[in-house]
Write an enzyme that holds these catalytic residues in place. Sequence first.
Site, PDB file in Angstrom:
ATOM      1  N   LYS A 231       0.601 -17.493  17.195  1.00 23.13           N
ATOM      2  CA  LYS A 231       1.036 -16.265  17.026  1.00 23.13           C
ATOM      3  C   LYS A 231       1.826 -15.527  17.941  1.00 23.13           C
ATOM      4  O   LYS A 231       1.640 -15.622  19.220  1.00 23.13           O
ATOM      5  CB  LYS A 231      -0.122 -15.220  16.691  1.00 23.13           C
ATOM      6  CG  LYS A 231       0.248 -13.698  16.085  1.00 23.13           C
ATOM      7  CD  LYS A 231      -0.940 -12.964  15.650  1.00 23.13           C
ATOM      8  CE  LYS A 231      -0.342 -11.774  15.013  1.00 23.13           C
ATOM      9  NZ  LYS A 231      -1.799 -10.778  14.819  1.00 23.13           N
TER      10      LYS A 231
ATOM     11  N   SER B 122      -1.963  -8.679  10.208  1.00 19.65           N
ATOM     12  CA  SER B 122      -0.603  -9.019  10.830  1.00 19.65           C
ATOM     13  C   SER B 122      -0.113 -10.364  11.144  1.00 19.65           C
ATOM     14  O   SER B 122       0.700 -10.794  11.633  1.00 19.65           O
ATOM     15  CB  SER B 122      -0.481  -8.266  12.410  1.00 19.65           C
ATOM     16  OG  SER B 122      -1.365  -8.593  13.095  1.00 19.65           O
TER      17      SER B 122
ATOM     18  N   SER C  21      -6.557  -8.592  10.958  1.00 13.88           N
ATOM     19  CA  SER C  21      -5.031  -9.383  11.192  1.00 13.88           C
ATOM     20  C   SER C  21      -5.385 -10.809  10.954  1.00 13.88           C
ATOM     21  O   SER C  21      -4.169 -11.382  10.734  1.00 13.88           O
ATOM     22  CB  SER C  21      -4.401  -8.810  12.400  1.00 13.88           C
ATOM     23  OG  SER C  21      -3.922  -7.529  12.454  1.00 13.88           O
TER      24      SER C  21
END
Lengths: 484, 483
Positions: free
Chosen positions: B77, B152, B176
């Site tokens: 990420k 996210s 997330s």
Amino acid sequence: MDFEVMIGVEVHAQLLTKTKIFCGCSTNFGRNPNTQVCPICLGMPGVLPVLNQEAVELAIRAALALHCKILRRERFARKGYFYPDLPKGYQISQYEEPFAAEGILSFERNGNCKTIRIKRMNLEEDAGKLIHEEDRGSLVDFNRCGVPLLEIATEPDLTSPKDTHTFLAELRQILQYLEVSSGDMEKGHLRCEPNISLKKPGQSEWGTRTELKNLNSLKGVEKGLLFEIRRQKRLLESGQPIRQETLLWDEKREIALPMRVKEEAGDYRYFPEPDLVPLVIDEEWIERVKRSLPELPDDRKKRFVETYKIREQDAQTLTLTRRLADYFEEVVKIHSDFTLAANWIITEVLGILHEKNLSIGDLSVTPARLAGLFHLIQDETISKKMAKEIFVKMVESGKQADEIVRVQGGQIRDEAEVERIIEEVLKGNSEEKVRYQSGEVKLMGYFIGQVMKRTDGKANPRMVNEILRKMLEGNPQKSGVQKK
Amino acid sequence: MELCEQSAFVLHQMLVSKEISCREILLSLLNRIHSRDLNAYITLFEEEALKEAERVDQQIKRGEDLSPWTGIPLAVKDNICIQGKPTTCGSKILTSFQPPYDASVISKLKEKDCLFIGKTNMDEFAMGSSNENSHYHPVRNPWDPTRVPGGSSGGSVAAVASGQAIWALGSDTGGSIRQPASFCGVVGLKPTYGRVSRYGLVAFASSLDQIGPIARTVQDCALLLEAIAGYDSLDSTSLDRPVPLYSTNLKREMQGMKMGIPREFFGEGLDSKVEERIRFAIHQLEEAGVEPLEISLPHTEYAIATYYLIATAEASSNLARYDGVRYGYRTKSFRDLYEMQSKTRQEGFGDEVKRRIMLGTYALSAGYYEAYYGRAQKARTLIRRDFDQAFEKVDFILTPTAPTQAFKIGEKIEDPLQMYLSDIYTVSPSLAGVPALSLPLDIPKDGLPIGLQFIGKTLEEEKLLQIAFACEEMKILDNSISS
């Protein structure tokens, strides 16, 4: 009109750690800009602080020396504001849970003892430094960013610029003594921000408080405060309001001007720092630091009573400041009449400091020189009374006791000489001599006085007494004065 | 099955037996990435990864021992720092920022010869539940490109779900990892707060953020957690506790275990199709001998409000450093310092980030602090206590991961409150700091995955993984891939 003055100070002392408070960068002063930095003290994205235990240890030292209560469990807080020298946009400090609180620091000035209450003590990180250059604009050096600071805030117990000066000198001395901080104000290792308010005597409400910044020396603090007191006085006398603001001291022009509004802080939005776990300081840690501490004033007082057999009250006075206590101990290292040394320092030394408005550090009479004076008393070169005068001369001239005695002469201890003077006195007072011999013994004092007058007080009193009796009564008598 | 669809565990065995090369795995992945544009990646390390694969293949040729992580391509990420690689956090304000340091999880994975394939797309600064808040445009759900992948960690999850990565690192602050794992049908774990070092994870909400593994099988998820978990002297909040061998200790007898079903998680807002599937999963577990117990987590109704106060407050402070002074984006024209900083932030942050900075700033302001941040902290303590009490009675808690299946791109973007409710089941464990795992149930007829959330006691990741593994064995869930 006279006003009463109330001063509190906030001191920031850089701690003498090898590395910064939350990272491993060196704290060396004066290196090339931005050479002692890393992602952590630069506050880059994703980095985290790790607390330097050495900084905590030094803070414990200071807290112990200032008799503060140390919180056993405390959290750091973030103090938020935007400024280019603050890379994270917040400073890690302490807010609701200070490191330590409720301490005291006593000091002596003019022979008077004052006790100033310490409100709180915080550990925090220093910011970087902005450098404004005409051709290159504003630059920032982050070397200082993350250097550990100990913030010490007092209650507003100080009443004059001079007091403030002495207090700061004393505080600095303690911090230096404990090796907590270098205390160098010129280099910014110790920074002082006093706050001041005034009131008319008899009024209950104090005026609006202002704060002074950018004071780079003890003299600067005193000058800045004097300036600000005059400024506030003028405003109060002319009925104008005092704004609550921070003023910046301009050392060159010797004036204090209000900071630009933008530089002034609004709401810091403090909240507990989530990147650090609570700092736990247990009894064991405190005890360990305590054991490593140099002797603290209280312990010293007790030791003085035990070792030197002096009165507790005297020991208390002598340990008011480390300098005074050191002075006493230096003297008794050389001269072993502890009581004489204690009494003399408390009455004569503190007396003259008060009279001349000096501190013990300013005194030209070193402990060795004072001990020298005591030796002259002990071997009867001079009397105690003479010693007092000689001491004043020593302070004023910077000369040693024996130098002064050599010039003005010591006690007259030559028996023949004393006899000769007494004979002269008795000749000139034959009537009194008859009265004495017919029983009016209280005239002895009169004769002694006459002898002393003729000798400028230099005749050895014990000798005068003995010879007078012998000559008046014909047979030597053991007087109240015994030969030592 | 193509190599890019295999599990890390199987690929490792194929590498060891020299059946395949590392290069082949990588090419299979790259082929998938280039043939199907989901916008899962912000940065690809194509050339470097090929070189790295070459190095691993040499290692294999020389007959060196391979760790289970060696040469298995991993997506990271884009809020986790890799030295010298762009780290954008999906934000314009970090344009061209390259950290000169590795996150601690990256250092650990580098030691294990893991192969990094690229940095994945995400909601800006991990703020969002749909991946629509990225400066680098939304990620698409591999099961239906008109839908969001969740957020996210949408990029990481979409990559894993579509065979564009074997496994991935995500970060979870309020859901997330889990919510997108539920939307895309993969396994995602949010570890106990402190289990994995946060050093090098760009902070959103420091007291909630955790890095966690995303994979297609429970075993891969366990293996990746094993590599990244553990104490780190660079993170004061990391826990100094031994790391179990999660991946080799996955078998567990389910008979006699107690599962808590919190009634507050099955109320209003829960989509009926989702509820039906979750109820069926509960029934399947019951068949396997797990005893269901209805429990109550009474302060659940305060979780969303509590979460959005604490997370925004911390975010407002964490994001203060992006001021254009030192790195990243700086506005082009300005008259003075103040204007430079405010214009940089105005132009550099997206709407949702600005909204949260403002919310957080407000919550911390003098005069409001006690009413908002202070009370949120108290509520957090109560929520934590709810879990403590529940775990006195049950081994684990079972809930839906999200109230709905993946929604349409654009469906909720104009309604932040609706969007925030997408995290309703995931924020509570985050606030309590306990581990939680989302496991994909078999894909319903409509083709959109549904996730089952297992919540465990502090540091009981091992138990969660074992339970999830058992479910996988029982075929309660589906590891099928969207290709």
